[in-house]
Structures are given as C-alpha cells and as structure tokens.
Design an enzyme around this catalytic site. Structure first.
Site, PDB file in Angstrom:
ATOM      1  N   LYS A  58      -3.694  22.982 -10.998  1.00  0.00           N
ATOM      2  CA  LYS A  58      -2.403  22.557 -10.449  1.00  0.00           C
ATOM      3  C   LYS A  58      -1.935  21.258 -11.095  1.00  0.00           C
ATOM      4  O   LYS A  58      -0.776  21.133 -11.497  1.00  0.00           O
ATOM      5  CB  LYS A  58      -2.515  22.370  -8.930  1.00  0.00           C
ATOM      6  CG  LYS A  58      -1.233  21.874  -8.317  1.00  0.00           C
ATOM      7  CD  LYS A  58      -1.419  21.162  -6.987  1.00  0.00           C
ATOM      8  CE  LYS A  58      -1.998  19.820  -7.040  1.00  0.00           C
ATOM      9  NZ  LYS A  58      -1.445  18.687  -6.405  1.00  0.00           N
ATOM     10  N   ASN A  59      -2.832  20.271 -11.201  1.00  0.00           N
ATOM     11  CA  ASN A  59      -2.367  18.968 -11.685  1.00  0.00           C
ATOM     12  C   ASN A  59      -2.079  18.947 -13.180  1.00  0.00           C
ATOM     13  O   ASN A  59      -1.332  18.088 -13.657  1.00  0.00           O
ATOM     14  CB  ASN A  59      -3.354  17.863 -11.276  1.00  0.00           C
ATOM     15  CG  ASN A  59      -3.271  17.588  -9.775  1.00  0.00           C
ATOM     16  OD1 ASN A  59      -2.314  18.009  -9.114  1.00  0.00           O
ATOM     17  ND2 ASN A  59      -4.262  16.895  -9.229  1.00  0.00           N
ATOM     18  N   CYS A  79       0.892  13.856  -0.869  1.00  0.00           N
ATOM     19  CA  CYS A  79      -0.060  13.549   0.196  1.00  0.00           C
ATOM     20  C   CYS A  79       0.050  12.088   0.617  1.00  0.00           C
ATOM     21  O   CYS A  79       0.354  11.226  -0.202  1.00  0.00           O
ATOM     22  CB  CYS A  79      -1.483  13.822  -0.290  1.00  0.00           C
ATOM     23  SG  CYS A  79      -1.787  15.545  -0.658  1.00  0.00           S
ATOM     24  N   ARG A 102       1.624   4.384  -2.103  1.00  0.00           N
ATOM     25  CA  ARG A 102       1.403   4.980  -3.427  1.00  0.00           C
ATOM     26  C   ARG A 102       2.416   4.371  -4.402  1.00  0.00           C
ATOM     27  O   ARG A 102       3.439   4.964  -4.704  1.00  0.00           O
ATOM     28  CB  ARG A 102       1.520   6.513  -3.360  1.00  0.00           C
ATOM     29  CG  ARG A 102       0.415   7.140  -2.526  1.00  0.00           C
ATOM     30  CD  ARG A 102       0.454   8.653  -2.530  1.00  0.00           C
ATOM     31  NE  ARG A 102       0.007   9.241  -3.781  1.00  0.00           N
ATOM     32  CZ  ARG A 102      -0.208  10.546  -3.952  1.00  0.00           C
ATOM     33  NH1 ARG A 102      -0.028  11.382  -2.952  1.00  0.00           N
ATOM     34  NH2 ARG A 102      -0.590  11.016  -5.116  1.00  0.00           N
ATOM     35  N   ASP A 106     -10.364  13.718  -5.326  1.00  0.00           N
ATOM     36  CA  ASP A 106      -9.826  14.955  -4.741  1.00  0.00           C
ATOM     37  C   ASP A 106     -10.926  15.891  -4.227  1.00  0.00           C
ATOM     38  O   ASP A 106     -10.626  16.961  -3.676  1.00  0.00           O
ATOM     39  CB  ASP A 106      -8.934  15.683  -5.763  1.00  0.00           C
ATOM     40  CG  ASP A 106      -7.672  14.896  -6.056  1.00  0.00           C
ATOM     41  OD1 ASP A 106      -7.336  13.993  -5.272  1.00  0.00           O
ATOM     42  OD2 ASP A 106      -7.018  15.174  -7.085  1.00  0.00           O
ATOM     43  N   ARG A 139       0.053  24.180  -0.980  1.00  0.00           N
ATOM     44  CA  ARG A 139       0.590  23.422  -2.117  1.00  0.00           C
ATOM     45  C   ARG A 139      -0.288  23.569  -3.348  1.00  0.00           C
ATOM     46  O   ARG A 139       0.206  23.444  -4.477  1.00  0.00           O
ATOM     47  CB  ARG A 139       0.669  21.928  -1.780  1.00  0.00           C
ATOM     48  CG  ARG A 139       1.802  21.523  -0.880  1.00  0.00           C
ATOM     49  CD  ARG A 139       1.871  20.019  -0.748  1.00  0.00           C
ATOM     50  NE  ARG A 139       1.694  19.401  -2.057  1.00  0.00           N
ATOM     51  CZ  ARG A 139       1.093  18.228  -2.272  1.00  0.00           C
ATOM     52  NH1 ARG A 139       0.638  17.533  -1.270  1.00  0.00           N
ATOM     53  NH2 ARG A 139       0.965  17.750  -3.493  1.00  0.00           N
TER      54      ARG A 139
HETATM   55  N1  EPU Z   1      -1.519   3.109  -8.575  1.00  0.00           N
HETATM   56  C1  EPU Z   1      -0.845   1.903  -8.531  1.00  0.00           C
HETATM   57  N2  EPU Z   1       0.321   1.797  -9.246  1.00  0.00           N
HETATM   58  C2  EPU Z   1       0.828   2.815  -9.975  1.00  0.00           C
HETATM   59  C3  EPU Z   1       0.139   4.063  -9.999  1.00  0.00           C
HETATM   60  C4  EPU Z   1      -1.052   4.166  -9.292  1.00  0.00           C
HETATM   61  O1  EPU Z   1      -1.262   0.953  -7.886  1.00  0.00           O
HETATM   62  O2  EPU Z   1       1.881   2.650 -10.600  1.00  0.00           O
HETATM   63  C5  EPU Z   1      -2.792   3.238  -7.845  1.00  0.00           C
HETATM   64  C6  EPU Z   1      -2.682   4.254  -6.699  1.00  0.00           C
HETATM   65  O3  EPU Z   1      -2.144   3.659  -5.546  1.00  0.00           O
HETATM   66  C7  EPU Z   1      -4.123   4.697  -6.556  1.00  0.00           C
HETATM   67  C8  EPU Z   1      -4.660   4.648  -8.002  1.00  0.00           C
HETATM   68  O4  EPU Z   1      -3.768   3.785  -8.718  1.00  0.00           O
HETATM   69  O5  EPU Z   1      -4.818   3.762  -5.776  1.00  0.00           O
HETATM   70  C9  EPU Z   1      -4.719   5.989  -8.716  1.00  0.00           C
HETATM   71  O6  EPU Z   1      -3.467   6.656  -8.621  1.00  0.00           O
HETATM   72  P1  EPU Z   1      -2.971   7.716  -9.710  1.00  0.00           P
HETATM   73  O7  EPU Z   1      -1.705   7.216 -10.277  1.00  0.00           O
HETATM   74  O8  EPU Z   1      -4.095   8.042 -10.639  1.00  0.00           O
HETATM   75  O9  EPU Z   1      -2.660   8.978  -8.789  1.00  0.00           O
HETATM   76  P2  EPU Z   1      -1.486  10.022  -8.961  1.00  0.00           P
HETATM   77  O10 EPU Z   1      -1.162  10.201 -10.391  1.00  0.00           O
HETATM   78  O11 EPU Z   1      -0.389   9.708  -8.014  1.00  0.00           O
HETATM   79  C10 EPU Z   1      -3.038  12.084  -9.315  1.00  0.00           C
HETATM   80  C11 EPU Z   1      -3.235  13.408  -8.648  1.00  0.00           C
HETATM   81  C12 EPU Z   1      -3.898  13.208  -7.294  1.00  0.00           C
HETATM   82  C13 EPU Z   1      -5.220  12.462  -7.486  1.00  0.00           C
HETATM   83  C14 EPU Z   1      -5.015  11.172  -8.286  1.00  0.00           C
HETATM   84  C15 EPU Z   1      -6.302  10.466  -8.654  1.00  0.00           C
HETATM   85  C16 EPU Z   1      -1.429  14.721  -9.520  1.00  0.00           C
HETATM   86  C17 EPU Z   1      -0.126  15.371  -9.280  1.00  0.00           C
HETATM   87  N3  EPU Z   1      -1.950  14.071  -8.493  1.00  0.00           N
HETATM   88  O12 EPU Z   1      -2.201  11.333  -8.442  1.00  0.00           O
HETATM   89  O13 EPU Z   1      -4.182  14.494  -6.816  1.00  0.00           O
HETATM   90  O14 EPU Z   1      -5.776  12.133  -6.237  1.00  0.00           O
HETATM   91  O15 EPU Z   1      -4.306  11.455  -9.508  1.00  0.00           O
HETATM   92  O16 EPU Z   1      -7.119  11.310  -9.394  1.00  0.00           O
HETATM   93  O17 EPU Z   1      -1.968  14.810 -10.607  1.00  0.00           O
HETATM   94  C18 EPU Z   1      -4.387  16.236  -5.264  1.00  0.00           C
HETATM   95  O18 EPU Z   1      -4.354  17.040  -6.202  1.00  0.00           O
HETATM   96  O19 EPU Z   1      -4.710  16.539  -4.104  1.00  0.00           O
HETATM   97  C19 EPU Z   1      -4.028  14.841  -5.506  1.00  0.00           C
HETATM   98  C20 EPU Z   1      -3.669  14.009  -4.560  1.00  0.00           C
END
Ligand code: EPU
Length: 430
Positions: free
Chosen positions: A22-23, A117, A122, A305, A397
């Site tokens: 998915k991701n 989520c 975030r 995850d 989802r």
């Molecule tokens: N963060 C910041 N600032 C930013 C971006 C991130 O502080 O600009 C922090 C976040 O708050 C968090 C950490 O950095 O504490 C990691 O966040 P990341 O950006 O890696 O997460 P994401 O890209 O929003 C993706 C996955 C999530 C998964 C995370 C971590 C997708 C669509 N989502 O989220 O997947 O938990 O990476 O591996 O790729 C899921 O599939 O259930 C899911 C939530």
C-alpha cells in the site's frame, strides 16, 4: 455499518498470498502525474486508500482505468487542476504526495491538509523545508498547503529526522529540477526504493535509494511505463504475527524475505519457527511464546507499523515485555481495547510494559486506526469466545481481502452489517 465478528481459538494453517505494498502504491500512483504518457501499474492492492487516490486523479482530469482487480492504467496528460480539496485529502495521509508531484510538473500545487491515522501531531515541516530548498515558497492556511516556484532548482536537503513522506515528496519534486538534489538522512524503507525504481523506469536519474543519501539529477521529461509494485512488508508481517500468535503454520507467499528480517528476528526470539524461501516465508509455532523487548525504528529497524500487532502477541507471551515506540508520539491508543480483553499492559510515555497473560477473552472492541485494527483482528483470533470489531473502515484502508485470506487459513471470521446502538450527536472540534 459493518463490523468483524471473530470466534477465536482456531490455529491459522495453510497458505496466504500477500498483495502489493500500500505505501509503495500510494507514492507511485501520485508519481504518475510526472509522466507524459500512460503508466500501467500492476500488483496494486485493492484497498480504500488506493481507490481514493484514483478518485482524486480522476477528478483532476486524469484518465484512470481499472484493467482488473490489481492493474490500473493512468494517463495524467490532461490534468489541468493543481488544486486538491480538503474534502478529498482528509481521508488519507498520502494525499500530500500530490504536493511534490504537482510542484514538479506545474510549479504549483494547493492541497488540503492530509488526514490518515491519528498518532498525535503529524507535522510536515520537513516536507516544507525540502520544497523551500528547491526554490519553492510554501504557505499554509484554511487547512490547505500551497507550494509554488518560478523554477525548481536542485539543492542539498538535510532532514532533521528520518521521514518517509518527506523523502518521497522531495524525490517527486526534484526529478525534473534543474541540476542535482542530494537528500541526506533519507528514509530507507522498501517503498522508497520501489518509488526510485519506478521513477528511473520513467526516465529519471535517482541513485542511492535504500541508503541514507539519495542523489537525484533532474531530467526534462519523464515517459509512461509498465511497473509492478513490490509485496507489502506490513501485510506480510501481520500474517507472520497472526500465524505465530495462533500457534499456526502458515506459508506466506509473494514476499521479499529480506524486507521481513526485523520481524522474523523478533518472532524467532519469542520462540516461533521461521523458514525462508526465495519469495515466501513459513511461520509456525507450538506452545506458549516467550516475552521479548521490541523498539520500533525506521527501516531496517522493527517497523512502527508492526508495533500494535506485536503487542497482541506479547500480551499472551510468557513473561514481561517492553515495547518502545520511537517513531510516533502517540501510537498506543489501542491498548485500552486489549485491556478490555484481559491484557495486562501499562503505557508509560513512549513505552508499553506488557505482562503476558495466559489467555485473552473475546469482547466488543474497535479499530482505532489501520494497524491497530489489524492487531485487534489478531487479538480476536487468539481470544477465547467471540470478539466483535467496529470501525473496520480503518482496516479496509490498507488490507486487501483480509476476511477471505483469514478464512482460507481456517479462521472463524466474518463481516456483518449492524445498526449502531445510538447515533451520537456530531460535535465539531477545532
Ligand atoms: N515528522 C516530522 N516532520 C515531518 C515529517 C515527519 O516531525 O515533516 C515526524 C513524524 O511526526 C513522525 C516521524 O517523523 O514522528 C516519521 O514520520 P514519517 O514522515 O516517516 O511518516 P509518514 O510518511 O507520514 C509513513 C507511512 C506510515 C508509517 C510511517 C513511518 C505512508 C503513507 N505512511 O508515514 O504508515 O507509520 O511512514 O514508517 O507511507 C500505515 O501504513 O499504517 C502508516 C501509518
């Protein structure tokens, strides 16, 4: 509304086929905006996040064709709009990838704040920092983010923390930039590598994906291509934990075992048996599993995850385990549901102390988010008696055919319609 009804206590045995990631899919679908021509995407999981993204592309003027359950053709040549409303983006986090992709193609994007989520705050400051480094100006307000630039120019981008989303967004924004972009402290997740492979097949020049330095030399044009998405690491991990937790014996097919190393290592530590083959992995267990300590980390660490699913397994393991969450601030909301089922878990800050109990008992519970929902399913599978899970739209989802796959493994699980007991007054929160 719909709920899952599970009669627990059955061992999972047999074979299960893992769907596309998915991701990876949500990043690659957004990346089709960069192509001049048709992209044919195979092994796309048939899940709600994917369908929403396709709907957004369709509403933007792209030609989106569902060839069969897991194959889509997308032609974004005729996209005119660079605006994606909050109404559409609030359903999923990955909608922020439209920012990077539209910025690269049109030098402008206005996209509603992403949903997804709820793990506490975030932020997207690293995405913004990356866009600004490439010459864009970013404004936020009215639940929208707007990015624009006269020209996108390659630059060095150093992330303060490892972020999957920011890495993807800067990759998307940089592939057509003038000159070289170097991303330092980049995310290394399998879906980052999959996106880089897809971009390169379209004619991009992306090197180093899978390490913490990614170099992107901008090119003028990208063309359509045919691409097959990698298997879903987290879906595979979820079935691995379900097999081990139910004392089952399951061959999990269509996986990349290397992507599962951190999960296999922890299951072995708990006493499960793992056998690896070229593109499948067999997980079995006998008797009560042992406790182990787990700390989530960016790839190649143990994936956040998989944290809730692992908590369920540890909740019935022998001994006391400590499960530390180092990626998200607030990813233990689901613990209350497990406590209703008889688990002994205490959350202290970003750690959960789990004292294994011999048995969970079936209860009415809910899915708080996608992976917590998957964890509740595993809890229902191992519990004594009947478990009902509400709010299963979270699970839909990201898990293709979960009910069918589990039934084929011998689980007693079904999806049922139900009337909510009472309709609560809708309150608007700021
Ligand atoms: N963060 C910041 N600032 C930013 C971006 C991130 O502080 O600009 C922090 C976040 O708050 C968090 C950490 O950095 O504490 C990691 O966040 P990341 O950006 O890696 O997460 P994401 O890209 O929003 C993706 C996955 C999530 C998964 C995370 C971590 C997708 C669509 N989502 O989220 O997947 O938990 O990476 O591996 O790729 C899921 O599939 O259930 C899911 C939530």
């Amino acid at each position: 509304m719909e709920k899952f009804v599970i009669s627990g206590g059955k061992r999972l045995c047999g074979e299960v086929e893992i769907s596309g990631a998915k991701n990876a899919a949500v990043a690659i679908i957004s990346a089709t905006i960069l192509a001049e021509g048709v992209c044919r995407l195979e092994n796309i999981p048939n899940v709600r996040d994917v369908r929403i993204l396709m709907q957004i592309l369709d509403e933007m003027g792209a030609k989106v064709r569902n060839i069969n359950k897991n194959t889509w053709e997308i032609d974004t040549s005729h996209i005119k709009s660079t605006v994606v409303s909050n109404e559409m983006t609030r359903h999923l986090r990955a909608s922020y990838y439209f920012l990077g992709a539209l910025l690269a193609r049109f030098k402008h994007a206005k996209v509603g704040m992403p949903g997804g989520c709820n793990f506490g705050v975030r932020p997207i400051d690293q995405h913004i920092k990356g866009f600004e480094a490439l010459g864009a100006s970013v404004t936020t307000g009215n639940a929208m983010v707007e990015v624009k630039a006269k020209e996108i120019v390659g630059n060095s981008v150093y992330f303060d923390m490892v972020s999957v989303g920011a890495t993807v967004n800067v990759m998307l924004a940089a592939v057509k930039a003038k000159g070289l972009t170097v991303i330092e402290n980049a995310a290394k997740e399998p879906h980052i590598v999959d996106l880089a492979n897809f971009l390169n097949l379209m004619g991009a020049d992306v090197r180093g994906a899978g390490t913490d330095i990614i170099k992107i030399r901008g090119v003028d044009r990208l063309h359509g291509c045919q691409y097959s998405i990698i298997p879903d690491q987290i879906e595979a991990g979820t079935y691995m934990v379900a097999a081990a937790a139910t004392n089952g014996d399951v061959l999990i097919k269509n996986v990349i075992p290397k992507h599962l190393d951190s999960i296999s290592a922890k299951l072995i530590e708990c006493g499960a048996q793992i056998e690896e083959f070229d593109d499948c992995i067999r997980v079995s267990s006998h008797g009560r599993l042992n406790r182990c300590h787990v700390k989530t980390m960016p790839h190649p660490g143990f994936p956040t995850d998989m944290q809730p699913q692992m908590a369920v397994l540890l909740s019935v393991a022998e001994g006391t385990s400590i499960l530390s969450e180092s990626v998200w601030d607030n990813r233990f909301r689901y613990v209350d549901q497990l406590i209703r089922m008889g688990a002994l878990i205490q959350v202290e800050g970003k750690a959960a102390i789990i004292e294994g109990v011999p048995q969970l008992k079936g209860s009415p519970i809910r899915a708080d988010d996608l992976r917590a929902g998957a964890a509740m399913v595993i809890a229902g599978l191992i519990a004594q008696g009947e478990t009902t899970i509400e709010d299963i739209h979270h699970i839909d989802r990201g898990y293709e055919d979960m009910i069918e796959k589990l039934q084929a493994l011998g689980a007693d699980i079904k999806r049922c319609e139900f009337e909510p007991a009472e309709t609560k007054a809708v309150s608007i929160v700021g």
